[in-house]
Design an enzyme around this catalytic site. Structure first.
Site, PDB file in Angstrom:
ATOM      1  N   GLY A   1      -8.600 -28.045  31.333  1.00  0.00           N
ATOM      2  CA  GLY A   1      -9.667 -27.581  30.465  1.00  0.00           C
ATOM      3  C   GLY A   1     -10.212 -26.192  30.729  1.00  0.00           C
ATOM      4  O   GLY A   1     -10.637 -25.507  29.812  1.00  0.00           O
TER       5      GLY A   1
ATOM      6  N   GLU B   1     -14.690 -24.525  36.463  1.00  0.00           N
ATOM      7  CA  GLU B   1     -14.525 -25.720  35.633  1.00  0.00           C
ATOM      8  C   GLU B   1     -14.972 -25.418  34.205  1.00  0.00           C
ATOM      9  O   GLU B   1     -15.795 -24.530  33.977  1.00  0.00           O
ATOM     10  CB  GLU B   1     -15.361 -26.855  36.245  1.00  0.00           C
ATOM     11  N   ASP B   2     -14.449 -26.199  33.255  1.00  0.00           N
ATOM     12  CA  ASP B   2     -14.860 -26.026  31.869  1.00  0.00           C
ATOM     13  C   ASP B   2     -16.224 -26.648  31.599  1.00  0.00           C
ATOM     14  O   ASP B   2     -17.067 -26.044  30.950  1.00  0.00           O
ATOM     15  CB  ASP B   2     -13.805 -26.576  30.901  1.00  0.00           C
TER      16      ASP B   2
ATOM     17  N   ASP C   1     -20.062 -32.861  33.515  1.00  0.00           N
ATOM     18  CA  ASP C   1     -20.650 -33.989  32.813  1.00  0.00           C
ATOM     19  C   ASP C   1     -21.292 -34.886  33.871  1.00  0.00           C
ATOM     20  O   ASP C   1     -22.386 -34.608  34.346  1.00  0.00           O
ATOM     21  CB  ASP C   1     -19.544 -34.700  32.031  1.00  0.00           C
TER      22      ASP C   1
ATOM     23  N   LYS D   1     -23.807 -30.336  31.283  1.00  0.00           N
ATOM     24  CA  LYS D   1     -24.563 -31.404  30.619  1.00  0.00           C
ATOM     25  C   LYS D   1     -25.411 -32.100  31.678  1.00  0.00           C
ATOM     26  O   LYS D   1     -25.056 -33.172  32.161  1.00  0.00           O
ATOM     27  CB  LYS D   1     -23.618 -32.442  30.014  1.00  0.00           C
TER      28      LYS D   1
ATOM     29  N   PHE E   1     -19.926 -34.698  22.641  1.00  0.00           N
ATOM     30  CA  PHE E   1     -18.546 -34.469  23.063  1.00  0.00           C
ATOM     31  C   PHE E   1     -18.061 -33.192  22.389  1.00  0.00           C
ATOM     32  O   PHE E   1     -18.049 -33.092  21.166  1.00  0.00           O
ATOM     33  CB  PHE E   1     -17.643 -35.648  22.705  1.00  0.00           C
ATOM     34  N   VAL E   2     -17.687 -32.199  23.213  1.00  0.00           N
ATOM     35  CA  VAL E   2     -17.337 -30.885  22.687  1.00  0.00           C
ATOM     36  C   VAL E   2     -15.852 -30.585  22.867  1.00  0.00           C
ATOM     37  O   VAL E   2     -15.210 -31.079  23.795  1.00  0.00           O
ATOM     38  CB  VAL E   2     -18.195 -29.773  23.349  1.00  0.00           C
TER      39      VAL E   2
ATOM     40  N   ASP F   1     -10.706 -30.374  25.359  1.00  0.00           N
ATOM     41  CA  ASP F   1      -9.888 -31.168  24.456  1.00  0.00           C
ATOM     42  C   ASP F   1     -10.474 -32.534  24.168  1.00  0.00           C
ATOM     43  O   ASP F   1     -11.407 -32.990  24.821  1.00  0.00           O
ATOM     44  CB  ASP F   1      -8.512 -31.382  25.082  1.00  0.00           C
TER      45      ASP F   1
ATOM     46  N   ARG G   1      -7.636 -27.671  22.228  1.00  0.00           N
ATOM     47  CA  ARG G   1      -7.871 -26.679  23.284  1.00  0.00           C
ATOM     48  C   ARG G   1      -7.781 -25.247  22.759  1.00  0.00           C
ATOM     49  O   ARG G   1      -8.399 -24.346  23.301  1.00  0.00           O
ATOM     50  CB  ARG G   1      -6.849 -26.840  24.415  1.00  0.00           C
TER      51      ARG G   1
END
Length: 183
Positions: free
Chosen positions: A49, A104-105, A108, A136, A157-158, A164, A170
């Site tokens: 990601g 990191e992307d 969560d 988040k 959820f993005v 993805d 992506r």
């Protein structure tokens, strides 16, 4: 301005535009450059990601950095973390005494990054820093705070810009909220 894409039917709304992403990534690169001028970190992209964000970020860092990649997963094909972290690709180098920056992307639950941070600290890294494009905080289940953060976002959820759903989306140039009808 939103870009028309193959995924328009799957995007509930645009959360962060391509222009705003590029602007914030340049700002983060400048912040990292300033903070690590004396001892540049080894920047480690968490695959898959973070690869789009990572590529843009490292080009915005004006330091002689080294890079590497790790892959870890706790999602599979779902939208909720399983809670169990699997390291799929590990670092091949000795990191003793090195500053490490995990890139990191999205954070969560925080489980994956907390696990990776502990793992690298156990290998005698000087210090492990965390950089994330998206955070988040409302979903956090472990005590973890990023050192550098692009955007704090709501509990949606993005997808896009490397993120993805079931390995799709992506390649979108912006970040959108996935429509519940697409899940």
């Amino acid at each position: 301005m939103s870009i028309k894409t193959y995924a328009d039917k799957d995007i509930q709304s645009t959360l962060i535009t391509q222009e705003r992403l590029q602007e914030r990534v340049r700002e983060m690169g400048a912040e990292i450059t300033q903070r690590f001028r004396e001892q540049p970190p080894i920047m480690v992209c968490i695959l898959k990601g973070a690869f789009v964000f990572f590529a843009d970020l490292i080009r915005s860092v004006d330091l002689p950095i080294r890079i590497d990649f790790m892959a870890a997963s706790s999602y599979g094909d779902g939208t909720v973390s399983t809670g169990e972290v699997h390291v799929v690709k590990d670092l091949p180098m000795d990191i003793t005494g090195q500053n490490i920056m995990l890139v990191e992307d999205i954070i969560d639950s925080g489980r994956t990054l907390a696990y990776l941070k502990r793992l690298l600290e156990s290998r005698n890294a000087k210090k492990v820093y965390i950089t994330t494009l998206l955070d988040k905080p409302s979903r956090r289940v472990v005590d973890l705070k990023p050192d550098f953060c692009g955007f704090s976002i709501p509990d949606s959820f993005v997808i896009g810009y490397g993120l993805d759903y079931a390995e799709k989306y992506r390649n979108l140039p912006e970040i959108g909220i996935l429509s519940p009808d697409s899940i």
